[in-house]
Design an enzyme around this catalytic site. Structure first.
Site, mmCIF file in Angstrom:
data_model
loop_
_atom_site.group_PDB
_atom_site.id
_atom_site.type_symbol
_atom_site.label_atom_id
_atom_site.label_comp_id
_atom_site.label_asym_id
_atom_site.label_seq_id
_atom_site.Cartn_x
_atom_site.Cartn_y
_atom_site.Cartn_z
ATOM 1 N N GLU A 1 -12.294 4.005 3.576
ATOM 2 C CA GLU A 1 -11.959 4.952 4.658
ATOM 3 C C GLU A 1 -13.083 4.989 5.688
ATOM 4 O O GLU A 1 -12.834 5.062 6.889
ATOM 5 C CB GLU A 1 -11.708 6.354 4.089
ATOM 6 N N TRP B 1 -6.035 0.407 9.716
ATOM 7 C CA TRP B 1 -6.042 0.391 8.253
ATOM 8 C C TRP B 1 -5.611 -0.991 7.760
ATOM 9 O O TRP B 1 -6.090 -1.468 6.728
ATOM 10 C CB TRP B 1 -5.157 1.499 7.702
ATOM 11 N N TYR C 1 0.836 -1.201 0.000
ATOM 12 C CA TYR C 1 0.000 0.000 0.000
ATOM 13 C C TYR C 1 0.872 1.251 0.000
ATOM 14 O O TYR C 1 0.639 2.183 -0.793
ATOM 15 C CB TYR C 1 -0.938 0.002 1.210
#
Length: 101
Positions: free
Chosen positions: A31, A39, A9
């Site tokens: 999100e 995350w 990522y």
């Protein structure tokens, strides 16, 4: 950064512009699901989210109904939070109401 999902990522996505309706809708949705969570949790479930939410095609998600919500609430591959699921569906509908669509 020793976790492969974080490294990928960071190296391939983080800090780069997100373009295109599908990519923007996916990022907005993920999100939202991340709120209150790591995350990394979301990154590890990303493919499951894509499958569950029709590849984040806003046109497909906008017509999700109660049966879809029930299906999503039973899907162990995603974060099963009714408010967050409802928000994704609502955001898909709002996105389609934008003048560019």
């Amino acid at each position: 950064m020793t976790v492969p999902e974080y490294r990928a990522y960071h190296d391939e996505e983080w800090g780069r512009p997100v373009r295109g309706d599908t990519a923007l809708f996916e990022r907005l949705s993920l999100e939202g699901f991340q709120s209150g969570l790591s995350w990394l949790t979301i990154l590890r479930k990303r493919e499951n989210f894509r499958a569950a939410f029709a590849g984040f095609d806003a046109s497909a998600v906008a017509v999700f109904g109660e049966q879809d919500v029930t299906r999503l609430m039973a899907d162990r591959g995603i974060v099963r939070n009714r408010a967050k699921i409802d928000a994704v569906i609502s955001n898909a509908r709002a996105m389609l109401d934008c003048p560019a669509h």
